[in-house]
Motif scaffolding. Structure first.
Motif, PDB file in Angstrom:
ATOM      1  N   LEU A   1       0.564  -1.316  -0.037  1.00 43.07           N
ATOM      2  CA  LEU A   1      -0.046  -0.058  -0.054  1.00 43.07           C
ATOM      3  C   LEU A   1       0.875   1.132  -0.145  1.00 43.07           C
ATOM      4  N   ASP A   2       0.485   2.191  -1.040  1.00 35.44           N
ATOM      5  CA  ASP A   2       1.136   3.691  -1.083  1.00 35.44           C
ATOM      6  C   ASP A   2       1.077   4.113   0.342  1.00 35.44           C
TER       7      ASP A   2
ATOM      8  N   TYR B   1      -0.878   7.339   0.784  1.00 31.66           N
ATOM      9  CA  TYR B   1      -2.348   7.229   0.629  1.00 31.66           C
ATOM     10  C   TYR B   1      -2.802   6.399   1.937  1.00 31.66           C
TER      11      TYR B   1
ATOM     12  N   GLU C   1      -3.038   9.027   4.621  1.00 29.66           N
ATOM     13  CA  GLU C   1      -4.488   9.489   4.408  1.00 29.66           C
ATOM     14  C   GLU C   1      -5.517   8.976   5.047  1.00 29.66           C
TER      15      GLU C   1
ATOM     16  N   GLU D   1      -5.583   3.332 -10.167  1.00 30.74           N
ATOM     17  CA  GLU D   1      -5.137   3.478  -8.647  1.00 30.74           C
ATOM     18  C   GLU D   1      -4.407   2.259  -8.128  1.00 30.74           C
TER      19      GLU D   1
ATOM     20  N   HIS E   1      -0.396   1.908  -6.327  1.00 34.01           N
ATOM     21  CA  HIS E   1      -0.552   1.169  -4.902  1.00 34.01           C
ATOM     22  C   HIS E   1      -1.621   1.683  -4.233  1.00 34.01           C
ATOM     23  N   LYS E   2      -2.685   2.364  -4.452  1.00 30.05           N
ATOM     24  CA  LYS E   2      -3.806   2.764  -4.037  1.00 30.05           C
ATOM     25  C   LYS E   2      -5.034   2.050  -3.933  1.00 30.05           C
TER      26      LYS E   2
ATOM     27  N   SER F   1      -4.886  -5.000  -3.893  1.00 32.20           N
ATOM     28  CA  SER F   1      -3.342  -5.080  -3.858  1.00 32.20           C
ATOM     29  C   SER F   1      -3.132  -6.440  -4.688  1.00 32.20           C
TER      30      SER F   1
END
Length: 312
Positions: free
Chosen positions: A206-207, A210, A213, A245, A249-250, A257
């Protein structure tokens, strides 16, 4: 905008002109109900699509998810966050006035999910009808048959295969996440804040920005009702943004993913991200397969008077 016209009768025994004589305005009535509800609540299309998936994967596309009561599918914790039941009930009430005892709840749900995609900018699909409503709905059948957001690709592929769906169908139908939203608990195990409030990324797929956030949107102690859009950029549009996305990696869920991180599916993700038309064409075919899973015909089911309960 894309559409597909198929043969009069499908391999599942359903037909494209099933209500032509008995209730010729059936599809229009369903579409009007979906459009009306969506105009006041833009989250309705995503909820209808999710509701349809959860129905078809347990007992087939037979509206068993709509039945209320103790130990029904609807009562299982995995289905507690489902919504848009009122849209199906509303369409059913209208149809019972004009065509009493004719249109099944299973067909209403299938048509509503189809319409949800079109109303949000996706392809227009002609789907066959003639499904009957199932009489069996058991909570015990839910967990072995639905996808969890933490699943690996192999776990997802096994369930899809059991439904007659391929790896291509898996990647395509995951595109449903281009609309809709999710509760924090469905992805919050991918990151955490330590006791000092320091951000810690658990899932490296995962980013990081992101994830940070998402942590702000889903802080510790947040209400269980808090939701986050599956697609952060165009959450109300059915498009190929979901796949774009994934490439950065969002993907909101671990199961999202997984599609990018496996060589068996990565190229399909790339193709869909680069070509929305190709995604739409694939969606049409995969959605038709989804809508035909385990359908009930003739004496295998009934036409419910109320979608929330069997006839007796």
């Amino acid at each position: 905008m894309f559409s597909v016209v198929c043969f009069t009768r499908s391999s599942s025994g359903l037909s494209f002109d099933f209500y032509a004589v008995s209730c010729p305005s059936a599809e229009i009535m369903v579409k009007n109900s979906v459009r009306s509800a969506s105009s006041t609540d833009p989250t309705i299309p995503g909820k209808l699509l999710r509701l349809f998936f959860h129905d078809c994967f347990v007992e087939g596309c037979d509206a068993s998810i709509l039945l209320q009561g103790n130990d029904t599918e609807r009562s299982d914790p995995a289905n507690k966050s489902l919504g848009a039941f009122s849209v199906i009930d509303s369409a059913k009430r209208v149809l019972e006035i004009f065509c009493p005892g004719v249109v099944s709840c299973a067909d209403i749900l299938a048509l509503a999910a189809r319409d949800a995609v079109e109303l949000t900018g996706g392809p227009n699909i002609q789907i066959p009808t003639g499904r009957r409503d199932g009489r069996v709905s058991l909570a015990a059948n839910v967990r072995p048959n639905i996808i969890d957001t933490s699943f690996t690709l192999n776990q997802m592929a096994n369930i899809f295969s059991a439904k007659g769906l391929s790896m291509d169908d898996l990647v395509t139908l995951s595109g449903a996440h281009t609309i809709g939203s999710a509760h924090c608990r469905s992805f919050s195990d991918r990151f955490k804040l330590d006791s000092n409030g320091k951000f810690n990324l658990i899932d490296s797929s995962l980013d990081k920005e992101y994830a940070a956030e998402l942590t702000r949107m889903c802080p510790a102690g947040a209400s269980a009702s808090v939701t986050v859009n599956n697609d952060p950029n165009t959450p109300l549009l059915f498009d190929n943004e979901y796949y774009k996305e994934l490439l950065v990696h969002k993907g909101l869920f671990q199961s999202d993913s997984a599609l990018l991180n496996d060589e068996r599916t990565k190229n399909i993700v790339l193709d869909f991200a680069n070509n929305q038309e190709f995604f739409f064409e694939s969606w049409i075919q995969s959605f038709l397969k989804l809508s035909s899973i385990g359908v009930k015909r003739n004496d295998e089911g009934e036409i419910r008077q109320l979608c929330s309960m069997t006839n007796g």
